[in-house]
Design an enzyme around this catalytic site. Structure first.
Site, PDB file in Angstrom:
ATOM      1  N   GLU A 183      -9.942   4.321  23.957  1.00  0.00           N
ATOM      2  CA  GLU A 183     -10.400   2.957  23.482  1.00  0.00           C
ATOM      3  C   GLU A 183     -12.071   2.968  23.141  1.00  0.00           C
ATOM      4  O   GLU A 183     -12.213   2.220  22.242  1.00  0.00           O
ATOM      5  CB  GLU A 183     -10.073   1.945  24.873  1.00  0.00           C
TER       6      GLU A 183
ATOM      7  N   THR B 117     -10.880  -5.503  17.760  1.00  0.00           N
ATOM      8  CA  THR B 117     -11.264  -5.771  18.889  1.00  0.00           C
ATOM      9  C   THR B 117     -12.554  -6.280  19.136  1.00  0.00           C
ATOM     10  O   THR B 117     -13.285  -7.146  19.737  1.00  0.00           O
ATOM     11  CB  THR B 117     -10.732  -4.728  19.761  1.00  0.00           C
TER      12      THR B 117
END
Ligand code: HSE
Length: 307
Positions: free
Chosen positions: A128, A181
């Protein structure tokens, strides 16, 4: 074992009140990944379909995770990887998380001394970080553990698997725009009002309690986000219309899936989910913006071995 094919699920993170700490795995949508054990050490990506993603092993969330695990496990073999994306990056459905978590889960199957789910989550969080600059755990933990998860602590990492009421369904709409994001995190405030914090943590407690006690009314009352949604909803066209239509049609609640633009609604039972699906579809049909939708059960197991 020389070959493995897996399904890595899409995930809904935050679930309204639980920014960076709650998530669940979806049954209907996910990626497929194949792993071939190679004599040559290290990792290489041989094919990516369904999305445009980097082949450079240090830039791709999946291969970066595999490289790290192979090194830490001192593996005497390598992995040739293929990724078939079943949903788009930038959708808010945990695309990089499915890649990172799928990679960790997949390579683990080849190791003599296998890592625990918690350790795999830590490895996947590295993926991530590679993909979006933040080592967030909510999506990857949901993909690895399955069902609903609570990331109770980041330092040290603690993940709690929560029960999933039998009739819980998710309806989701993915407007065909991409939100990174990183960008969706940049719109968030650095500080929040105490009163908002009180509302939010009370709702997290209410949601967790509702999941444990199959109390759909409590789940519904707790699906409220006074901290993140107000700042992010402006990034998602017609968010308020979708949410209002979903709740009018009987959804327990609706909110932004992860960092968006996907909007999710939780429902009790298939009939309600179908009504909510139609109501959300109607809200979007006139907008001129393309969209994809699905209804799904919550995926209780997370990763699946296909062969
Ligand atoms: N909890 C994260 C966020 C999920 O909302 O930024 C990102 O996919």
């Amino acid at each position: 074992m020389d070959y493995l094919k897996i399904f890595a699920p899409a995930t809904v993170a935050n679930v309204s009140c639980g920014f960076d700490s709650l998530g669940f795995a979806v049954d209907a949508i996910g990626d497929e990944m194949t792993f071939i054990k190679t004599v040559e050490k290290g990792v290489k990506i041989t094919n990516i379909t369904g999305a445009v993603l980097p082949y450079n092993v240090d830039e791709n969330a999946a291969s970066a995770v595999i490289k790290k695990i192979l090194l830490e496990a001192k593996a005497d073999f390598g992995i040739a990887l293929t990724i078939h994306k079943g949903f788009s990056p930038g959708s808010g459905l945990g695309s990089s998380a499915a890649s990172a978590a799928g990679a960790a889960f997949g390579v683990n199957q080849f190791l003599t001394h296998q890592y625990s789910n918690l350790e795999l989550t830590k490895f996947a969080m590295f993926g991530e970080e590679v993909a979006c600059g933040s080592a967030i755990a909510d999506n990857v933990a949901a993909a690895i553990y399955g069902g609903f998860v609570l990331v109770r602590s980041y330092e040290p990492l603690e993940v709690i698997k929560l029960p999933v009421p039998e009739e819980l369904r998710v309806v989701a709409i993915h407007p065909q725009i991409a939100i990174k994001t990183k960008d969706a995190r940049e719109v968030l405030p650095k500080e929040i009002a105490l009163q908002d914090a009180v509302t939010q943590w009370a709702n997290v407690g209410g949601l967790v309690s509702g999941l444990f006690t199959n109390n759909y009314e409590l789940i519904s009352n707790s699906l409220v986000d006074v901290i993140v949604e107000p700042f992010r909803k402006g990034l998602i066209p017609f968010f308020d219309e979708v949410k209002t239509n979903a709740i009018k049609a009987g959804a327990l609640g609706a909110g932004i899936s992860g960092s968006g633009p996907t909007i999710f609604a939780l429902c009790k039972g298939d009939k309600s989910a179908k009504n909510v699906y139609k109501a959300i579809e109607a809200a979007y049909q006139e907008t001129g913006i393309g969209f994809e939708m699905f209804i799904s059960k919550i995926n209780p197991q997370g990763m699946k071995i296909i062969k």
